[in-house]
Write an enzyme that holds these catalytic residues in place. Structure first.
Site, PDB file in Angstrom:
ATOM      1  N   TYR A  25      66.211  19.769  54.231  1.00 61.50           N
ATOM      2  CA  TYR A  25      67.470  20.250  54.812  1.00 61.50           C
ATOM      3  C   TYR A  25      67.262  20.711  56.256  1.00 61.50           C
ATOM      4  O   TYR A  25      66.576  20.026  57.023  1.00 61.50           O
ATOM      5  CB  TYR A  25      68.085  21.357  53.920  1.00 61.50           C
ATOM      6  CG  TYR A  25      68.028  20.940  52.472  1.00 61.50           C
ATOM      7  CD1 TYR A  25      68.832  19.913  52.008  1.00 61.50           C
ATOM      8  CD2 TYR A  25      67.108  21.502  51.588  1.00 61.50           C
ATOM      9  CE1 TYR A  25      68.738  19.472  50.700  1.00 61.50           C
ATOM     10  CE2 TYR A  25      67.025  21.067  50.268  1.00 61.50           C
ATOM     11  CZ  TYR A  25      67.840  20.052  49.845  1.00 61.50           C
ATOM     12  OH  TYR A  25      67.732  19.614  48.560  1.00 61.50           O
ATOM     13  N   LYS A  84      66.437  14.137  43.512  1.00 63.30           N
ATOM     14  CA  LYS A  84      67.250  13.278  44.398  1.00 63.30           C
ATOM     15  C   LYS A  84      66.452  12.096  44.933  1.00 63.30           C
ATOM     16  O   LYS A  84      67.034  11.085  45.330  1.00 63.30           O
ATOM     17  CB  LYS A  84      67.821  14.123  45.547  1.00 63.30           C
ATOM     18  CG  LYS A  84      68.818  15.176  45.071  1.00 63.30           C
ATOM     19  CD  LYS A  84      69.185  16.141  46.197  1.00 63.30           C
ATOM     20  CE  LYS A  84      70.166  17.215  45.719  1.00 63.30           C
ATOM     21  NZ  LYS A  84      70.401  18.260  46.736  1.00 63.30           N
ATOM     22  N   VAL A 103      65.279  23.823  44.639  1.00 59.95           N
ATOM     23  CA  VAL A 103      65.423  25.283  44.531  1.00 59.95           C
ATOM     24  C   VAL A 103      64.692  25.877  43.331  1.00 59.95           C
ATOM     25  O   VAL A 103      64.604  27.098  43.219  1.00 59.95           O
ATOM     26  CB  VAL A 103      66.893  25.778  44.497  1.00 59.95           C
ATOM     27  CG1 VAL A 103      67.561  25.643  45.832  1.00 59.95           C
ATOM     28  CG2 VAL A 103      67.676  25.131  43.395  1.00 59.95           C
ATOM     29  N   SER A 139      66.393  19.632  43.260  1.00 60.91           N
ATOM     30  CA  SER A 139      66.669  18.586  44.255  1.00 60.91           C
ATOM     31  C   SER A 139      65.546  17.571  44.435  1.00 60.91           C
ATOM     32  O   SER A 139      65.753  16.557  45.105  1.00 60.91           O
ATOM     33  CB  SER A 139      66.980  19.215  45.612  1.00 60.91           C
ATOM     34  OG  SER A 139      68.233  19.833  45.572  1.00 60.91           O
ATOM     35  N   TYR A 142      75.104  14.889  37.573  1.00 66.14           N
ATOM     36  CA  TYR A 142      74.284  15.492  38.641  1.00 66.14           C
ATOM     37  C   TYR A 142      73.544  16.739  38.132  1.00 66.14           C
ATOM     38  O   TYR A 142      72.341  16.911  38.403  1.00 66.14           O
ATOM     39  CB  TYR A 142      75.194  15.833  39.830  1.00 66.14           C
ATOM     40  CG  TYR A 142      74.532  16.653  40.901  1.00 66.14           C
ATOM     41  CD1 TYR A 142      73.708  16.053  41.855  1.00 66.14           C
ATOM     42  CD2 TYR A 142      74.711  18.041  40.964  1.00 66.14           C
ATOM     43  CE1 TYR A 142      73.088  16.813  42.841  1.00 66.14           C
ATOM     44  CE2 TYR A 142      74.095  18.804  41.945  1.00 66.14           C
ATOM     45  CZ  TYR A 142      73.286  18.186  42.876  1.00 66.14           C
ATOM     46  OH  TYR A 142      72.667  18.940  43.844  1.00 66.14           O
TER      47      TYR A 142
HETATM   48  O1  DON Z   1      73.009  21.399  43.415  1.00 70.88           O
HETATM   49  C1  DON Z   1      72.298  22.398  43.508  1.00 70.88           C
HETATM   50  O2  DON Z   1      72.623  23.378  44.149  1.00 70.88           O
HETATM   51  C2  DON Z   1      70.982  22.384  42.785  1.00 70.88           C
HETATM   52  N1  DON Z   1      71.097  21.711  41.523  1.00 70.88           N
HETATM   53  C3  DON Z   1      69.925  21.688  43.599  1.00 70.88           C
HETATM   54  C4  DON Z   1      69.790  22.241  44.994  1.00 70.88           C
HETATM   55  C5  DON Z   1      68.396  22.190  45.498  1.00 70.88           C
HETATM   56  O3  DON Z   1      67.444  22.045  44.759  1.00 70.88           O
HETATM   57  C6  DON Z   1      68.212  22.449  46.945  1.00 70.88           C
HETATM   58  N2  DON Z   1      66.800  22.462  47.288  1.00 70.88           N
HETATM   59  N3  DON Z   1      66.089  23.144  47.881  1.00 70.88           N
END
Ligand code: DON
Length: 301
Positions: free
Chosen positions: A236, A64, A254, A61, A188
């Site tokens: 978040y 983003k 993540v 993320s 994405y």
């Molecule tokens: O879309 C997802 O679930 C992952 N590619 C990215 C989520 C993420 O990194 C949330 N961050 N803490």
């Protein structure tokens, strides 16, 4: 600076409570939780590193932030008709508010909002062209042409990304996607699978610093707004906690990375794969907290 970073890396290595590595993306589940890296790129171009700062990880993320800059470059303030600018107070992959708020995600950093951002920079191009533009933007910011996408991680998430497909279908049902669900998800997941080291990520983050040593990649007002969104929404439902403990705009992923910005001073990247209950790097957050306290760098004075 180097002594401080080494001290932080040593403290992380000695801490037995490293959090839990994300397991819902199979390719990330096997990452060694003992990795820890940290890197600081100062506004004047000096870079300091400690620990595993040259080991690549999945930025997830954190991508983003770069995607938002690209989408804003494409459509400017038009983006804000399709995605909001408020914290959600919910998990990154939550679908709850989408129903109540007619398919307009709360912000560009939760997954639903990031899907709209991806759809925005994807409009009118093929996924390959759009991702090429994103990677070129990141390479230019980092001054490093070796940054690339890990195809195995992208395929691993695509094969298991039921929640993101659900979010995308829900957005589509509200007319808030221009491209097909498959095209948006494919783009994405590749965006999230960009790999960087702490050193590369700290360098790439300098476009949000107002650094002397690089040409501005985004206008001042846009840089401030991206930083504001990182502060309010970048972690978040842990964003308030990160602002309270660290006091710098930050974005987590993540994969265990956090990018934080000290405006006018530095871009800081940390990586520790174990996550806390919000899905943000546990030791990464602790490292940023120590770093901000010891340097006195806080946007709150
Ligand atoms: O879309 C997802 O679930 C992952 N590619 C990215 C989520 C993420 O990194 C949330 N961050 N803490």
């Amino acid at each position: 600076m180097l002594d401080l970073l080494n001290e932080i890396a040593d403290a992380a290595a000695a801490n037995p409570d490293k959090g839990d590595v994300a397991a819902y993306i199979p390719e990330l589940a096997g990452v060694d939780p003992d990795h820890f890296g940290i890197s600081v790129a100062l506004a004047d171009g000096a870079v300091f590193t400690a620990g595993d700062a040259d080991v690549p990880f999945s930025v997830q993320s954190v991508s983003k932030v770069f995607a938002l800059a690209l989408a804003l470059g494409r459509v400017g303030d038009q983006l804000w008709y399709r995605v909001g600018r408020e914290p959600s107070g919910l998990a990154f992959d939550s679908i709850l508010l989408l129903e109540r708020e007619d398919g307009i995600p709360r912000n560009p950093f939760i997954n639903a909002g990031a899907l709209v951002t991806t759809d925005t920079y994807l409009a009118g191009s093929s996924p390959r062209e759009a991702l090429g533009e994103l990677v070129r933007f990141i390479r230019a910011a980092a001054d490093d042409d070796s940054i690339h996408i890990n195809e195995k991680v992208a395929q691993s998430e695509l094969a298991t990304g039921h929640r993101n497909f659900s979010l995308a279908h829900y957005l589509a049902s509200h007319g808030n996607l221009r491209s097909s669900v498959d095209k948006v998800l494919g783009t994405y997941c590749h965006q999230c699978a960009i790999e960087m080291t702490c050193k590369q990520l700290a360098m790439a983050g300098r476009f949000l610093v107002d650094a002397d040593e690089m040409p501005p990649l985004v206008a001042t007002e846009r840089r401030r707004r991206i930083n504001a969104l990182m502060m309010t929404c970048g972690h978040y439902d842990g964003s308030g906690d990160f602002a309270f403990r660290v006091g710098l705009p930050g974005k987590s992923g993540v994969g265990g990375a956090i990018l934080a910005i000290s405006p006018g001073r530095a871009s800081i990247a940390v990586w520790s794969p174990g996550l806390n209950r919000y899905g943000n790097s546990k030791l990464g957050t602790e490292a940023m907290e120590t770093f901000a306290r010891r340097t006195g760098w806080s946007v709150f004075g």
